[in-house]
Write a protein that holds these residues in place. Sequence first.
Motif, short mmCIF file in Angstrom:
data_model
loop_
_atom_site.label_atom_id
_atom_site.label_comp_id
_atom_site.label_asym_id
_atom_site.label_seq_id
_atom_site.Cartn_x
_atom_site.Cartn_y
_atom_site.Cartn_z
N ARG A 1 0.77 -1.22 0.10
CA ARG A 1 -0.15 -0.16 0.06
C ARG A 1 0.84 1.32 0.01
NH1 ARG A 1 -3.05 0.01 5.06
NH2 ARG A 1 -1.24 -1.30 5.73
N ILE A 2 0.52 1.85 -1.07
CA ILE A 2 1.27 3.67 -0.76
C ILE A 2 0.05 4.58 -1.13
CG2 ILE A 2 2.75 5.03 -2.26
CD1 ILE A 2 4.00 2.58 -3.29
N SER A 3 -0.21 5.51 0.06
CA SER A 3 -0.90 6.58 -0.16
C SER A 3 -0.47 7.78 -1.01
CB SER A 3 -1.04 7.19 1.14
OG SER A 3 -1.86 8.35 0.88
N ILE A 4 -1.24 8.12 -2.22
CA ILE A 4 -0.73 9.22 -3.05
C ILE A 4 -1.88 10.24 -2.86
CG2 ILE A 4 0.39 7.81 -4.76
CD1 ILE A 4 -2.14 8.08 -6.46
N ALA A 5 -2.55 10.32 -1.56
CA ALA A 5 -3.35 11.27 -1.16
C ALA A 5 -2.67 12.22 -0.40
CB ALA A 5 -4.44 10.59 -0.56
N ARG A 6 -3.27 13.33 -0.27
CA ARG A 6 -2.77 14.53 0.52
C ARG A 6 -2.66 13.92 2.03
NH1 ARG A 6 -2.42 19.33 -1.22
NH2 ARG A 6 -3.08 20.33 0.81
N TYR A 7 -3.51 13.21 2.54
CA TYR A 7 -3.53 12.49 3.55
C TYR A 7 -4.41 11.21 3.77
CZ TYR A 7 -7.57 15.18 4.36
OH TYR A 7 -8.96 15.81 4.05
N ALA A 8 -4.09 10.48 4.63
CA ALA A 8 -4.75 8.96 4.72
C ALA A 8 -6.21 9.34 5.73
CB ALA A 8 -4.01 7.90 5.37
N PRO A 9 -7.37 8.44 5.18
CA PRO A 9 -8.50 8.62 6.24
C PRO A 9 -7.91 8.18 7.65
CG PRO A 9 -8.87 7.40 4.23
CD PRO A 9 -7.32 7.62 4.30
N ARG A 10 -8.57 8.73 8.59
CA ARG A 10 -8.34 8.21 9.97
C ARG A 10 -8.83 6.71 10.06
NH1 ARG A 10 -11.98 12.69 13.48
NH2 ARG A 10 -11.83 13.78 11.54
N ASN A 11 -8.12 6.38 10.97
CA ASN A 11 -8.12 4.65 11.20
C ASN A 11 -7.73 4.03 10.11
OD1 ASN A 11 -9.27 5.35 13.74
ND2 ASN A 11 -11.22 5.62 12.90
N THR A 12 -6.75 4.58 9.31
CA THR A 12 -6.37 3.82 8.24
C THR A 12 -5.30 2.83 8.86
OG1 THR A 12 -6.55 5.37 6.36
CG2 THR A 12 -4.85 3.72 6.13
N PRO A 13 -5.33 1.49 8.76
CA PRO A 13 -4.23 0.38 9.38
C PRO A 13 -2.89 0.78 9.04
CG PRO A 13 -6.11 -0.90 8.46
CD PRO A 13 -6.37 0.73 7.97
N ALA A 14 -2.01 0.80 9.73
CA ALA A 14 -0.61 1.04 9.69
C ALA A 14 -0.03 0.21 8.63
CB ALA A 14 0.18 0.78 11.04
N GLY A 15 1.03 0.37 8.05
CA GLY A 15 1.86 -0.56 7.32
C GLY A 15 1.71 0.03 5.84
N TYR A 16 1.04 1.26 5.59
CA TYR A 16 1.19 1.86 4.28
C TYR A 16 2.16 2.90 4.15
CZ TYR A 16 -0.90 5.80 6.18
OH TYR A 16 -1.20 7.11 6.99
N PRO B 1 -10.89 -7.05 -6.36
CA PRO B 1 -10.87 -8.00 -5.38
C PRO B 1 -11.32 -9.33 -5.72
CG PRO B 1 -12.58 -6.52 -4.73
CD PRO B 1 -11.72 -5.89 -5.91
N HIS B 2 -12.03 -9.58 -6.78
CA HIS B 2 -12.53 -10.57 -7.20
C HIS B 2 -11.71 -11.63 -7.99
CE1 HIS B 2 -16.49 -9.54 -5.50
NE2 HIS B 2 -16.42 -8.19 -6.24
N THR B 3 -10.73 -10.85 -8.42
CA THR B 3 -9.81 -11.74 -9.63
C THR B 3 -8.49 -11.58 -9.07
OG1 THR B 3 -9.20 -9.48 -10.78
CG2 THR B 3 -11.00 -11.00 -11.64
N THR B 4 -7.79 -10.58 -7.91
CA THR B 4 -6.77 -10.85 -7.33
C THR B 4 -6.89 -10.78 -5.87
OG1 THR B 4 -5.85 -9.10 -9.11
CG2 THR B 4 -4.73 -9.43 -7.25
N PRO B 5 -6.55 -12.10 -5.09
CA PRO B 5 -6.25 -12.04 -3.71
C PRO B 5 -5.47 -11.38 -3.13
CG PRO B 5 -5.34 -14.05 -4.60
CD PRO B 5 -5.89 -13.30 -5.88
N GLN B 6 -5.79 -10.72 -1.88
CA GLN B 6 -4.89 -9.95 -1.13
C GLN B 6 -4.48 -10.71 0.18
OE1 GLN B 6 -6.04 -6.05 0.58
NE2 GLN B 6 -8.18 -6.69 -0.12
N LEU B 7 -3.47 -10.62 0.65
CA LEU B 7 -3.26 -11.13 1.88
C LEU B 7 -3.40 -9.71 3.00
CD1 LEU B 7 0.24 -12.89 1.30
CD2 LEU B 7 -1.98 -13.73 1.30
N ASP B 8 -4.62 -9.85 3.45
CA ASP B 8 -4.95 -8.66 4.38
C ASP B 8 -4.08 -8.74 5.62
OD1 ASP B 8 -5.96 -6.95 6.07
OD2 ASP B 8 -8.14 -7.67 5.51
N MET B 9 -3.41 -7.65 5.79
CA MET B 9 -2.40 -7.61 6.98
C MET B 9 -2.97 -7.49 8.33
SD MET B 9 0.67 -5.52 4.79
CE MET B 9 1.77 -5.56 6.34
N PHE B 10 -4.59 -7.19 8.28
CA PHE B 10 -4.76 -6.94 9.75
C PHE B 10 -6.17 -7.81 9.83
CE2 PHE B 10 -2.99 -3.39 7.68
CZ PHE B 10 -1.79 -3.25 8.67
#
Length: 122
Positions: free
Chosen positions: A14-29, A113-122
């Motif tokens: 995960r890489i944020s390209i936003a001005r800031y991340a939403p509140r409560n975004t899980p760590a690790g980005y 999400p239907h074609t590419t699985p993700q390893l949810d880190m949380f």
Amino acid sequence: MKTSCFSLYRGEGRISIARYAPRNTPAGYRTYQKLAPGNWFNSVSTSRYIELFQSEILAKLNPEHVWNELHVITGGVEPVLLCWEKPGEFCHRQLVARWFRRELGIAVEEYDPHTTPQLDMF
């Protein structure tokens, strides 16, 4: 590389390209401010936003250098560029994806999400 929104993708790379991340975004980005929109981001029309993003952000960057930096900061994991808007809504990540296609000939698709699985880190 893929694009997605904070609320949909929570896996690795995960890489944020936003001005800031939403509140409560899980760590690790990671954050890559060079692709964040300017302070005009919520005060102009869509067409003006596109003009400003292209002239003030993308035109000042080297696409190959940006591509390489994004891959380095994820440590070998596929980068997934994140911002706020849900798939189907206008978003600057679409502009970034088109920029990579136009400048480097590389397709950057929206995460499905239907074609590419993700390893949810949380």
